[in-house]
Scaffold this active site. Structure first.
Site, PDB file in Angstrom:
ATOM      1  N   GLN A  16      17.167 -42.454 -43.092  1.00 44.20           N
ATOM      2  CA  GLN A  16      17.303 -41.656 -41.800  1.00 44.20           C
ATOM      3  C   GLN A  16      15.802 -41.066 -41.570  1.00 44.20           C
ATOM      4  O   GLN A  16      14.965 -40.999 -42.460  1.00 44.20           O
ATOM      5  CB  GLN A  16      17.857 -40.399 -42.660  1.00 44.20           C
TER       6      GLN A  16
ATOM      7  N   GLU B 175      14.233 -28.822 -40.020  1.00 43.70           N
ATOM      8  CA  GLU B 175      15.384 -28.555 -39.229  1.00 43.70           C
ATOM      9  C   GLU B 175      15.654 -27.201 -38.845  1.00 43.70           C
ATOM     10  O   GLU B 175      16.371 -26.815 -37.824  1.00 43.70           O
ATOM     11  CB  GLU B 175      16.515 -29.370 -39.612  1.00 43.70           C
TER      12      GLU B 175
ATOM     13  N   ARG C  64      20.653 -35.967 -37.031  1.00 43.34           N
ATOM     14  CA  ARG C  64      19.159 -36.300 -37.122  1.00 43.34           C
ATOM     15  C   ARG C  64      19.182 -37.657 -36.424  1.00 43.34           C
ATOM     16  O   ARG C  64      18.052 -37.994 -35.608  1.00 43.34           O
ATOM     17  CB  ARG C  64      18.782 -36.355 -38.563  1.00 43.34           C
TER      18      ARG C  64
ATOM     19  N   ARG D 184      23.001 -38.794 -42.955  1.00 38.28           N
ATOM     20  CA  ARG D 184      23.049 -37.684 -43.508  1.00 38.28           C
ATOM     21  C   ARG D 184      23.088 -36.209 -42.890  1.00 38.28           C
ATOM     22  O   ARG D 184      22.357 -36.315 -41.921  1.00 38.28           O
ATOM     23  CB  ARG D 184      22.265 -37.446 -44.797  1.00 38.28           C
TER      24      ARG D 184
ATOM     25  N   LEU E 231       7.395 -32.367 -43.173  1.00 39.93           N
ATOM     26  CA  LEU E 231       8.383 -31.742 -42.214  1.00 39.93           C
ATOM     27  C   LEU E 231       8.324 -30.763 -41.906  1.00 39.93           C
ATOM     28  O   LEU E 231       7.463 -29.684 -42.389  1.00 39.93           O
ATOM     29  CB  LEU E 231       9.834 -31.758 -42.963  1.00 39.93           C
TER      30      LEU E 231
ATOM     31  N   PHE F 230      22.747 -25.589 -38.716  1.00 39.43           N
ATOM     32  CA  PHE F 230      21.940 -26.884 -38.829  1.00 39.43           C
ATOM     33  C   PHE F 230      22.542 -27.839 -38.199  1.00 39.43           C
ATOM     34  O   PHE F 230      23.785 -27.987 -37.631  1.00 39.43           O
ATOM     35  CB  PHE F 230      21.746 -26.970 -40.399  1.00 39.43           C
TER      36      PHE F 230
ATOM     37  N   HIS G 117      12.668 -40.124 -43.502  1.00 39.38           N
ATOM     38  CA  HIS G 117      13.008 -38.828 -44.346  1.00 39.38           C
ATOM     39  C   HIS G 117      13.921 -39.220 -45.687  1.00 39.38           C
ATOM     40  O   HIS G 117      13.342 -38.971 -46.747  1.00 39.38           O
ATOM     41  CB  HIS G 117      13.503 -37.829 -43.535  1.00 39.38           C
TER      42      HIS G 117
ATOM     43  N   HIS H  17      13.644 -38.340 -39.675  1.00 38.77           N
ATOM     44  CA  HIS H  17      13.937 -36.919 -39.296  1.00 38.77           C
ATOM     45  C   HIS H  17      13.262 -36.604 -38.003  1.00 38.77           C
ATOM     46  O   HIS H  17      12.139 -37.029 -37.691  1.00 38.77           O
ATOM     47  CB  HIS H  17      13.494 -36.177 -40.511  1.00 38.77           C
TER      48      HIS H  17
END
Lengths: 261, 597
Positions: B253, B268, B299, B408, B265, B140, B366, B255
């Site tokens: 954030q 990711e 991100r 994050r 989404l 990730f 996000h 994304h």
């Protein structure tokens, strides 16, 4: 967009019912400017926020994972958020919306799901683990996990439940949603009580109540197959003792690596 | 005061992972009377929308030797060396946070992680597996080892269902479709909440010895967002209105891979499994911005890179506001096994099959890094000094511990909600069993909230709530979004003040009592206007760029002036009053350094 040939006015015909004021449900038409990519849920949002705030429905995630917005769209149970408006309006430029059938109406498209959730609780949806818990994870094979994929993808939207003709006649029937959950627990090698679960489902309102009409498969917006799960449960219920023995043997190896093929 | 007050030992608001973990853990540890209130059915909570995984150092897999940072993974044979460590997970999280995360809290997050993931597994959660039957792990963004534990691309769904089942097993009482509209804090002691039973429209007070918020984030303040309709930041707004502070609200954030036009989404994990990002020229543009991590940079960096590509005319689709996520080279088998849900979403909403075509995407609001400041045990802070609000707890996205700091990392949010939800549950159990009192409520909050609702019904002004909400969302996306500057932020603040005035002239179309979602949407709109002001004020004051807060007029991180948390209280004039709180750093282990990927 000016060159967008989808843009036109369509009629959204909605079944309205507020038991506090209405004697019985009635249809009400709304005109919506259809834009590119608009879903049924988008159209409802447009109506609710700009035309008539009293039009009532449940919704949250907008992409088919929370299970809130299942309703009757042109006579078919599905999720409003995943249904493009253009696919439903046809040549008449019209779509008809109503609540999920067979359930008491709270208001417009909002139905009372009390029985639905009671049946879910009735199958004890939680895992009943063995006494001997390893320090790390239980070992499961990819095949064992794959067998649960369908059941674990269920979002409990109720589209199957309210398309089931048996539910229409008999609210005591456990229902396809809860049986799919029961299937998930029965098939899980970590569950210690598949025999008891199968015995519980063996009664008149359990697995034999399903008439294999396959409505649940047609209705499921996630493409799942509750009927097949119910069929499997029936077969296992018939050889419950043997299945229990197999499970006990499997559970002796839950702490050990899956052998290489 | 009305006499039909509901009383519980513990009342939890919100039934996602954080709230349900807290309730379940408190019940499991001897608190008999635990209730959860949720404005939607618990299984509809937005935790269930999380896709890619939950981070934990399990050392089940490693990269195949010699195949590079994007090569295949294999299970680690028994007895062979681990590739991952707590220190590495900590460092990745700290670097991801641009050094704004509190390192003591991050240490707890990382060290509790394996246990919480294993507990999920023991509770029946179905994880994907390695060939020898361990929990499978994938890569990730921003994580330097494969530590995203997953269940295909529906990890949040299976975690949510699992913890909900456990809460039922432990006899937690659920109030489904109760909309909490007010938090009662008197003399710095939380005493309960006021809620509408949505079914009947009745407004009731629920008193408790401990109140816990697990109400989720505030992404609905933005026009393009991955967030559910429900994510209207009710918890942060209610806490702020009740006098509690909010921390680091300016950090939102974006994304990198929201589905084009829709915003929800494409996980990711699409990139974690090897997917590419390409622009209209077919270039993998991340090579310019993060040559080493490429698509698996954090991100904030990837979203900024995308926005730059779009701004410089290399976007795709008719308006040039999209880019492509290309997964074709992963092959049918891998996509069907690992990414079945997102494939289905792209087919349903974009009419694109990821097996054959690249999927159009765009950055989308996000995750809310900011929120109600808490200790690592979920106790809510009353101020920058560290005093507590007695009996008030929070965890998950509504809270700010802070483990995510300015940005994050993916898979750290399911982890945070679980770890700190569980810790809050233990703290609440100790608090209640340690002799917590049911404090009386001296004011009349039910009457106050009744009057507020009646006022909204009687108002009948010319303004539509939706018009105000849409203008707010457009303003936040355009002026307090991925890139920010002083002029835009000042203009955004003016707009918000104007919208707050216009809100006084709104009309609620539905005035009935039964299942009135028109009323709840109106109250949610008020919450959006409340906390958006705090986001913008915090962003305006913070004259630096850090993590997700990127000021084009102050492009550098400025540790000398800004290595500190923003705290906002509601002032007497109704405007946010800002103060600042030190970040906890382990200077010897993880001192601030330049953040490059």
């Amino acid at each position: 967009m000016s060159n967008d040939n989808t843009q036109r006015t369509v009629t959204v015909s909605i079944q309205r019912f507020d038991p506090d004021v209405d004697k019985k449900p009635h249809m009400q038409d709304y005109q919506v400017e259809m834009t590119k990519g608009m879903t049924i849920l988008d159209a409802l949002h447009e109506i609710k926020t700009h035309q008539d705030g009293s039009v009532t429905y449940r919704r949250s995630c907008r992409h088919g994972i929370c299970g809130s917005c299942a309703m009757l769209i042109n006579g078919r149970n599905t999720l409003a958020c995943k249904t493009p408006l253009i696919d439903e309006v046809g040549h008449k430029n019209r779509v008809t919306l109503g609540p999920l059938p067979y359930l008491p109406i709270i208001k417009d498209m909002v139905v009372d799901r009390t029985t639905f959730w009671e049946q879910y609780l009735r199958v004890k949806p939680w895992l009943i683990p063995p006494d001997d818990i390893p320090e790390k994870e239980f070992r499961m094979s990819k095949e064992e996990v794959n067998a649960l994929h369908d059941a674990e993808s269920c979002i409990m939207c109720g589209a199957c439940y309210s398309s089931c003709t048996v539910i229409g006649l008999n609210k005591h029937y456990v229902g396809p949603h809860a049986l799919l959950k029961a299937f998930m627990r029965v098939m899980d090698p970590r569950d210690e009580a598949p025999g008891q679960r199968l015995a519980d489902l063996d009664g008149a309102d359990g697995v034999y109540r399903c008439h294999t009409v396959f409505n649940c498969i047609d209705a499921c917006p996630k493409g799942l197959n509750p009927t097949q799960a119910i069929e499997t449960l029936r077969k296992l219920a018939q050889k419950r003792k043997k299945f229990e023995t197999t499970r006990r043997k499997r559970q002796q190896h839950l702490h050990e690596p899956i052998p290489a093929k | 005061m009305t006499n039909d007050v509901i009383i519980h030992d513990v009342v939890v608001v919100g039934a996602g992972l954080a709230g349900t973990w807290a309730a379940m853990t408190a019940a499991e540890n001897g608190v008999k009377d635990v209730a959860i209130l949720s404005k939607i059915h618990p299984l509809r909570s937005h935790s269930g929308a999380a896709q890619g995984g939950i981070a934990a150092v399990l050392n089940n897999v490693r990269p195949v030797a010699g195949t590079g940072p994007r090569g295949p993974l294999e299970q680690i044979p028994p007895g062979e060396d681990p590739v991952d460590s707590f220190d590495l997970h900590m460092f990745d999280t700290i670097k991801g946070s641009d050094w704004l995360g509190d390192q003591d809290a991050i240490e707890i997050l990382v060290k509790d992680a394996p246990d919480v993931v294993v507990q999920y597994e023991h509770m029946g959660c179905v994880f994907s597996r390695t060939p020898d039957g361990r929990i499978a792990q994938r890569r990730f963004g921003g994580h330097s080892a494969p530590r995203a534990n997953f269940s295909a691309d529906r990890t949040g769904l299976v975690l949510l269902h699992t913890i909900h089942e456990q809460a039922l097993y432990h006899n937690v009482k659920f109030y489904s479709e109760w909309y909490v509209m007010d938090l009662i804090i008197e003399d710095n002691i939380a005493r309960g909440v006021v809620a509408i039973n949505v079914l009947t429209g009745k407004i009731q007070m629920i008193r408790a010895k401990a109140v816990m918020f697990g109400t989720g984030g505030y992404g609905q303040a933005y026009k393009v967002t991955s967030n559910a309709y429900a994510n209207t930041g009710d918890g942060v707004a209610m806490a702020y209105d009740a006098g509690a502070p909010l921390m680091d609200m300016e950090f939102v954030q974006f994304h990198p891979t929201g589905l084009y036009r829709h915003g929800f989404l494409m996980t990711e994990a699409c990139r974690g499994e090897g997917g590419y990002l390409i622009n209209k020229d077919g270039d993998r543009f991340m090579s310019k911005y993060a040559p080493e991590k490429m698509e698996l940079a954090p991100r904030d960096l990837v979203s900024r890179s995308e926005q730059t590509e779009i701004n410089e005319g290399r976007g795709v689709m008719e308006d040039g506001q999209g880019l492509f996520l290309d997964m074709r080279h992963l092959g049918r088998e891998k996509i069907m096994e690992r990414l079945p849900e997102v494939r289905d979403l792209a087919i349903a909403f974009a009419h694109v099959d990821a097996i054959d075509e690249p999927v159009p995407i765009q950055p989308t609001a996000h995750y809310s890094m900011g929120g109600i400041p808490t200790t690592a045990d979920g106790e809510v802070l009353a101020n920058a000094k560290g005093d507590l609000v007695t009996g008030f707890f929070a965890a998950g996205e509504v809270a700010c511990v802070s483990v995510h700091g300015a940005n994050r990392l993916g898979t750290n949010s399911l982890l945070e909600a679980s770890v700190f939800g569980r810790r809050a549950g233990h703290a609440i159990a100790d608090f209640v069993k340690g002799g917590a009192k049911l404090y009386p409520v001296t004011s009349d909050p039910v009457k106050r909230n009744h009057q507020q609702v009646q006022q909204l019904f009687d108002n009948d002004g010319p303004e539509l709530v939706e018009d105000i909400v849409q203008e707010l969302k457009t303003t936040m996306t355009n002026k307090a979004g991925i890139y920010r500057n002083e002029e835009d932020l000042k203009s955004a603040l003016d707009t918000i003040h104007r919208l707050q005035q216009r809100f006084k002239n709104i009309r609620v179309m539905d005035k009935s009592s039964r299942f009135n979602t028109n009323l709840s949407m109106t109250l949610e709109a008020k919450h959006l206007l409340t906390f958006s002001e705090v986001i913008v004020q915090g962003a305006l004051n913070r004259t630096e760029s850090r993590g997700a807060h990127s000021r084009t007029d102050h492009p550098k991180r400025d540790d000398e002036s800004w290595l500190k948390h923003t705290m906002a209280h509601k002032g007497e004039d109704g405007r946010p009053q800002l103060s600042y709180k030190d970040v906890t750093l382990y200077w010897d282990r993880f001192p601030p350094q330049e953040r490059k990927y």
